[in-house]
Design an enzyme around this catalytic site. Structure first.
Site: not given
Length: 579
Positions: A388, A471
């Protein structure tokens, strides 16, 4: 960013080695120990700027954002431009094959706006299909975990509401870098190299994301002319060029030819949605997150559970600090596994979950002396009672953007349609293959999502735009940044550089959702006193040392003296800069 369920990039060390490492670092990280500012955890100074600032995980993306604002674009334009650049420059964590979430502070209305840009599962894929294939979990790579990419839609939705300069201008810097090339940075090269062996077997990946079958090396020039062509189509034709034009037809043909289920109709039907951010107050600060299908409210639940404890007096790195954080996390994540899902498919008790009254009930389950081995989610009765990238940008007019975007699991599914220059996300892996669960797989449904932007206001005014990607680390990271600043008095950079905690092993809202029964494991970054580790073990915690799973932080704070303060993650390649 990689899910907490993946341990392929973590190295575990024996307890004796752990003790030695922690003993060496018990005062502060070695890189920060000699700084003269009196900020023991800061690896560098905060960044101050009078007009505008950007903090991203790549220096070139930060510079693109600043250039956009200098040319007359606003914070939303700059965030879109930086996000596009990161999809090219940091494909290990982002790209237009993934989803997007954002929180925007609009100074004109003095209000926060939230956007959920997550895509849905293919309508042609069913729970029965997974059973037919003998699967109990959705695989992490290949065609089956692919969901509709929501990032491009998110760009245009944000731009339509707030943008100032054209989308063609916003995408132009990335198109140029994609054609002319840019040098790959160190951390990105590391993760890219780790992904190539896993993903090269999927059609289109090796051809478009390797150099003669290998990952680009640190400092090596990387070009992606296919992505440049795709972005040019989007710049000229708008969002429909991606979701209804030739790009969508290429995607349709690719998945039909490769045992996939994503179709033109799925893309054409996609729309993200504007959502109301939700909040809790922590010691006078209003902390804002987006509601599910993301996991942001876990951070609010943890803060509610911790608020009555005098963390300041316990001190950063004390056994009480780490223990209470881990126990609160276990309780919040038990609810996360049970309740967080697509609200279009399940009734979610969000207001109850983030209420102070509910936290008061749940706090009774926390023992100061003993680590919980299991944590049960709330019952309906209790509720009735009660891999991400992250970036942030702020402009001269007071607009602030908190934006997070991801392909999931680093480089995503590995599926890369020919000629398009991007990889599809594997976010569908986060569904549960079990009927009756709120997050159970269904056609046209949004999966549980890990990526979450955050924002903090004080007395109705903006104070902090920040995020910590990675995460299940994300809500844990959000809480730790706020504890570091509000309870432990750290500055913006120090709050991000201080050694982090990650509790792993809670019941997950994906796969078979196997309940935690052993208390999980506590990862402590170098810098915690061994006395703390020893006391945590006495309480029953399983403590281990891990490289890598502590997330990536970017932040912008409003300077009470005017302008902004910025900070960037020392564990990544990023930069905070302003003018």
């Amino acid at each position: 960013m990689t899910s907490s369920r993946s341990s392929s990039r973590r190295r575990r060390l024996p307890l004796a080695v752990l003790a030695a490492l922690l003993a060496l670092g018990q005062a502060a990280p070695a890189a920060a120990a000699d700084r003269i500012t009196g900020k023991p955890f800061a690896t560098r100074s905060e960044v101050y700027a009078p007009h505008a600032i950007a903090a991203t995980s790549h220096p070139l993306a930060t510079q693109i954002a600043l250039d956009v604002m200098k040319r007359g674009g606003n914070a939303v334009d700059a965030a879109i431009a930086a996000n596009a650049a990161l999809g090219l420059m940091e494909p290990t964590g982002s790209g237009i094959g993934g989803d997007l979430f954002a929180i925007v502070w609009d100074p004109k209305t003095a209000k926060l706006y939230g956007y959920n840009g997550s895509g849905r599962s293919p309508k042609a894929l069913s729970l029965a299909e997974f059973r037919k294939r003998g699967l109990s979990d959705i695989p992490p790579h290949g065609p089956l975990p692919v969901t509709v990419p929501g990032a491009v839609d998110g760009w245009f939705a944000l731009h339509e509401r707030f943008g100032r300069q054209s989308m063609a201008d916003n995408l132009a810097p990335t198109i140029r870098y994609a054609r002319e090339g840019h040098p790959v940075h160190e951390v990105i090269a590391y993760y890219w190299n780790a992904s190539v062996p896993r993903l090269s077997k999927w059609p289109g990946f090796k051809e478009q994301f390797t150099i003669d079958g290998r990952a680009p090396r640190t400092g090596e020039m990387w070009k992606n002319p296919n992505l440049a062509a795709t972005l040019e189509q989007i710049a000229q034709g708008g969002r429909d060029a991606f979701y209804k034009g030739q790009i969508a037809r290429t995607i349709d043909a690719y998945f039909k030819a490769n045992d996939g289920f994503l179709r033109y109709e799925d893309l054409a039907a996609h729309r993200g949605e504007w959502v109301e951010p939700v909040s809790t107050n922590y010691r006078g600060f209003d902390v804002w997150e987006l509601p599910p299908n993301g996991q942001g409210i876990a951070a609010l639940q943890i803060l509610n559970l911790l608020e009555p404890y005098d963390l300041k007096s316990y001190g950063f790195g004390s056994p009480e600090h780490v223990h209470l954080f881990a126990e609160a996390k276990k309780l919040a994540f038990a609810d996360r596994a049970r309740w967080y899902a697509d609200p279009a498919f399940a009734q979610l008790p969000v207001e109850q979950l983030i209420s102070k009254r509910y936290a008061e009930q749940r706090r009774k389950l926390i023992s100061m002396d003993k680590a919980a081995r299991e944590a049960q989610p709330a019952t309906p009765k209790e509720l009735d009672e009660g891999d991400t990238i992250y970036l942030t940008v702020a402009d001269a007019d007071g607009m602030m953007v908190s934006l997070i975007q991801s392909n999931y699991r680093g480089m995503g599914s590995g599926m890369a349609a020919p000629g398009l220059g991007f990889i599809f996300q594997d976010r569908g892996e986060q569904f549960v293959l079990k009927e009756g669960h709120p997050n159970s797989f269904a056609p046209g449904k949004r999966p549980f999502h890990t990526i979450i932007p955050a924002f903090v206001t004080k007395n109705g005014k903006p104070w902090l735009s920040f995020g910590v990607m990675g995460g299940a680390m994300q809500p844990q990271g959000h809480v730790q940044i706020l504890l570091n600043m509000i309870d432990f008095g750290m500055n913006l950079q120090e709050a991000g550089d201080a050694p982090r905690i990650q509790h792993d092993g809670s019941t997950e809202p994906a796969g078979q959702a196997v309940a935690m029964s052993d208390g999980g494991e506590l990862d402590l970054e170098t810098g915690y006193p061994y006395e703390t580790v020893r006391e945590l073990m006495r309480k029953g915690h399983s403590v281990r040392f891990a490289h890598g799973p502590y997330g990536g932080y970017q932040a912008i704070m409003v300077n009470p003296n005017g302008g902004y303060v910025g900070a960037s993650e020392s564990r990544k390649d990023g930069q905070a800069a302003g003018y």
